[in-house]
Design an enzyme around this catalytic site. Structure first.
Site, PDB file in Angstrom:
ATOM      1  N   ARG A  15      62.688  12.874  16.475  1.00  0.00           N
ATOM      2  CA  ARG A  15      61.553  12.576  15.614  1.00  0.00           C
ATOM      3  C   ARG A  15      61.672  13.377  14.315  1.00  0.00           C
ATOM      4  O   ARG A  15      62.348  14.401  14.268  1.00  0.00           O
ATOM      5  CB  ARG A  15      60.240  12.924  16.309  1.00  0.00           C
ATOM      6  CG  ARG A  15      59.985  12.166  17.615  1.00  0.00           C
ATOM      7  CD  ARG A  15      58.683  12.624  18.242  1.00  0.00           C
ATOM      8  NE  ARG A  15      58.356  11.874  19.448  1.00  0.00           N
ATOM      9  CZ  ARG A  15      58.718  12.231  20.676  1.00  0.00           C
ATOM     10  NH1 ARG A  15      59.448  13.338  20.845  1.00  0.00           N
ATOM     11  NH2 ARG A  15      58.362  11.509  21.730  1.00  0.00           N
ATOM     12  N   HIS A  53      60.914   6.263  10.366  1.00  0.00           N
ATOM     13  CA  HIS A  53      60.758   6.190  11.825  1.00  0.00           C
ATOM     14  C   HIS A  53      61.600   5.079  12.434  1.00  0.00           C
ATOM     15  O   HIS A  53      61.890   5.098  13.630  1.00  0.00           O
ATOM     16  CB  HIS A  53      59.282   5.988  12.185  1.00  0.00           C
ATOM     17  CG  HIS A  53      58.963   6.335  13.607  1.00  0.00           C
ATOM     18  ND1 HIS A  53      59.120   7.611  14.126  1.00  0.00           N
ATOM     19  CD2 HIS A  53      58.513   5.576  14.636  1.00  0.00           C
ATOM     20  CE1 HIS A  53      58.768   7.619  15.393  1.00  0.00           C
ATOM     21  NE2 HIS A  53      58.403   6.397  15.738  1.00  0.00           N
ATOM     22  N   ARG A 106      64.644   6.192  14.400  1.00  0.00           N
ATOM     23  CA  ARG A 106      64.483   6.558  15.815  1.00  0.00           C
ATOM     24  C   ARG A 106      64.566   5.314  16.697  1.00  0.00           C
ATOM     25  O   ARG A 106      65.169   5.348  17.779  1.00  0.00           O
ATOM     26  CB  ARG A 106      63.159   7.287  16.019  1.00  0.00           C
ATOM     27  CG  ARG A 106      62.841   7.685  17.463  1.00  0.00           C
ATOM     28  CD  ARG A 106      61.721   8.704  17.496  1.00  0.00           C
ATOM     29  NE  ARG A 106      61.051   8.799  18.770  1.00  0.00           N
ATOM     30  CZ  ARG A 106      61.485   9.505  19.815  1.00  0.00           C
ATOM     31  NH1 ARG A 106      62.625  10.166  19.718  1.00  0.00           N
ATOM     32  NH2 ARG A 106      60.800   9.557  20.937  1.00  0.00           N
ATOM     33  N   TYR A 123      60.530   1.088  21.719  1.00  0.00           N
ATOM     34  CA  TYR A 123      61.507   1.657  20.787  1.00  0.00           C
ATOM     35  C   TYR A 123      62.884   1.019  20.936  1.00  0.00           C
ATOM     36  O   TYR A 123      63.824   1.414  20.264  1.00  0.00           O
ATOM     37  CB  TYR A 123      61.613   3.170  20.999  1.00  0.00           C
ATOM     38  CG  TYR A 123      60.561   3.954  20.263  1.00  0.00           C
ATOM     39  CD1 TYR A 123      60.861   4.655  19.100  1.00  0.00           C
ATOM     40  CD2 TYR A 123      59.257   3.981  20.717  1.00  0.00           C
ATOM     41  CE1 TYR A 123      59.896   5.363  18.411  1.00  0.00           C
ATOM     42  CE2 TYR A 123      58.273   4.693  20.033  1.00  0.00           C
ATOM     43  CZ  TYR A 123      58.603   5.376  18.893  1.00  0.00           C
ATOM     44  OH  TYR A 123      57.631   6.075  18.210  1.00  0.00           O
ATOM     45  N   LYS A 174      56.720  16.583  20.339  1.00  0.00           N
ATOM     46  CA  LYS A 174      55.439  15.889  20.240  1.00  0.00           C
ATOM     47  C   LYS A 174      54.769  15.784  21.603  1.00  0.00           C
ATOM     48  O   LYS A 174      53.538  15.843  21.713  1.00  0.00           O
ATOM     49  CB  LYS A 174      55.659  14.490  19.658  1.00  0.00           C
ATOM     50  CG  LYS A 174      54.383  13.691  19.455  1.00  0.00           C
ATOM     51  CD  LYS A 174      54.687  12.334  18.870  1.00  0.00           C
ATOM     52  CE  LYS A 174      53.412  11.510  18.700  1.00  0.00           C
ATOM     53  NZ  LYS A 174      53.706  10.165  18.144  1.00  0.00           N
TER      54      LYS A 174
END
Length: 326
Positions: free
Chosen positions: A196, A278, A281, A313, A221
């Protein structure tokens, strides 16, 4: 047995004594309300489901929100974001007593907020309120007679996750146009390790072992430390990066990484549209599966806690799957 006595000219005082339960008292301005309350409490005691409302009736929602912000938030990675959410919750529920907070009120809050912000933001706000109430009941001893009202509220439907894949050519363009060795290293690590943005910004040299090809992340996170394996490309990028006196790998802060990345994409030489930091990722996660790693192996690298999040993801190309079918 409940005892109801007139107190002064306009008040009725109720006292309930029952073996095995603390004495319950409450004052009403109307006798009918006093009798109704006494009936409910005695019925709950008879059925063995009674929970004292005393502290919940004396505590405002804003008081537990403030206590959570002071005592719990400093230990969490999302402190900054949750502080903003607490402010929103205080504006809506702050003056309510805990005992009067209902699922209907929270559902109305949900519907009102959905007209202002997206579903994911509302989900975060309701989840935070749920964590605050759970902490109040489990750790601070404030019992909620009806249970957690947040548990009875339907969450908004999550928006469909982005499925933007980043091509090798696009990565090469970004690396070529960037004049910052730091940004080039950040982009390489992001697409090679699935770290991240915040994890990259907090990297320290003392937690990196280039010989073993690993990077240790003490703070993540999800609040679960993990060790990330480094690919050959990631190791080479780190080897070419000058060391700072501070011990941190990067001088760029998390927000600065995104800004520098967007400038590189929007430059006339790269001219890459609809790409966010992002997305790297997402791309990295998809590539790990395409390399043949299984679900547990990928989750160990990315830090995803649930299969649902891991699936959001992962964006595998149908043409690549077709090649594996033979």
């Amino acid at each position: 047995m409940a005892t109801i006595r007139k107190k002064g000219e306009r008040q009725w005082h109720v006292q309930i004594r029952k073996r095995g339960y603390p004495t319950q008292t409450k004052t009403f301005s109307i006798r009918a309300d006093a009798e109704r309350w006494a009936t409910i409490i005695e019925s709950e005691m008879e059925r063995g489901v009674f929970v004292s409302r005393t502290e919940a009736e004396a505590t405002l929602v804003k008081e537990v929100l403030e206590r959570y912000e002071t005592e719990v938030l400093p230990t969490k990675r999302g402190e900054k974001s949750d502080k903003s959410r607490i402010k929103t919750l205080q504006e809506t529920f702050g003056d309510y007593k805990l005992a009067s907070l209902t699922s209907t009120q929270i559902a109305k809050f949900r519907d009102k907020r959905l007209k202002i912000v997206g579903p994911q933001s509302v989900i975060h706000e309701i989840n935070l309120l749920n964590r605050v109430l759970k902490t109040a009941t489990m750790d601070w001893g404030i019992a909620l007679p009806g249970g957690l009202p947040t548990a009875q509220v339907r969450k908004p439907i999550k928006p469909r996750g982005r499925d933007r894949r980043v091509t090798p050519a696009e990565v090469d363009k970004i690396l070529d146009v960037s004049e910052s060795v730091e940004l080039r290293t950040v982009v390489t690590l992001a697409v090679e390790t699935a770290m991240r943005r915040g994890e990259l910004a907090s990297l320290e040299w003392e937690n990196i072992d280039l010989k073993k090809r690993i990077a240790y992340l003490p703070k993540t996170k999800s609040d679960v430390p993990r060790t990330v394996p480094l690919s050959t490309a990631a190791v080479q990028a780190l080897e070419n990066l000058p060391h700072q006196i501070s011990g941190k790998v990067f001088s760029l802060q998390a927000e600065s990484m995104s800004q520098a990345f967007e400038r590189a994409c929007e430059s006339h030489r790269a001219n890459i549209a609809n790409l966010r930091f992002h997305d790297l990722r997402h791309e990295a996660t998809s590539r790990l599966f395409e390399k043949g790693l299984n679900v547990m192996e990928v989750a160990a690298i990315t830090g995803h806690k649930t299969l649902e999040m891991l699936k959001r993801y992962t964006h595998l190309r149908a043409e690549d799957l077709a090649k594996r079918l033979g």
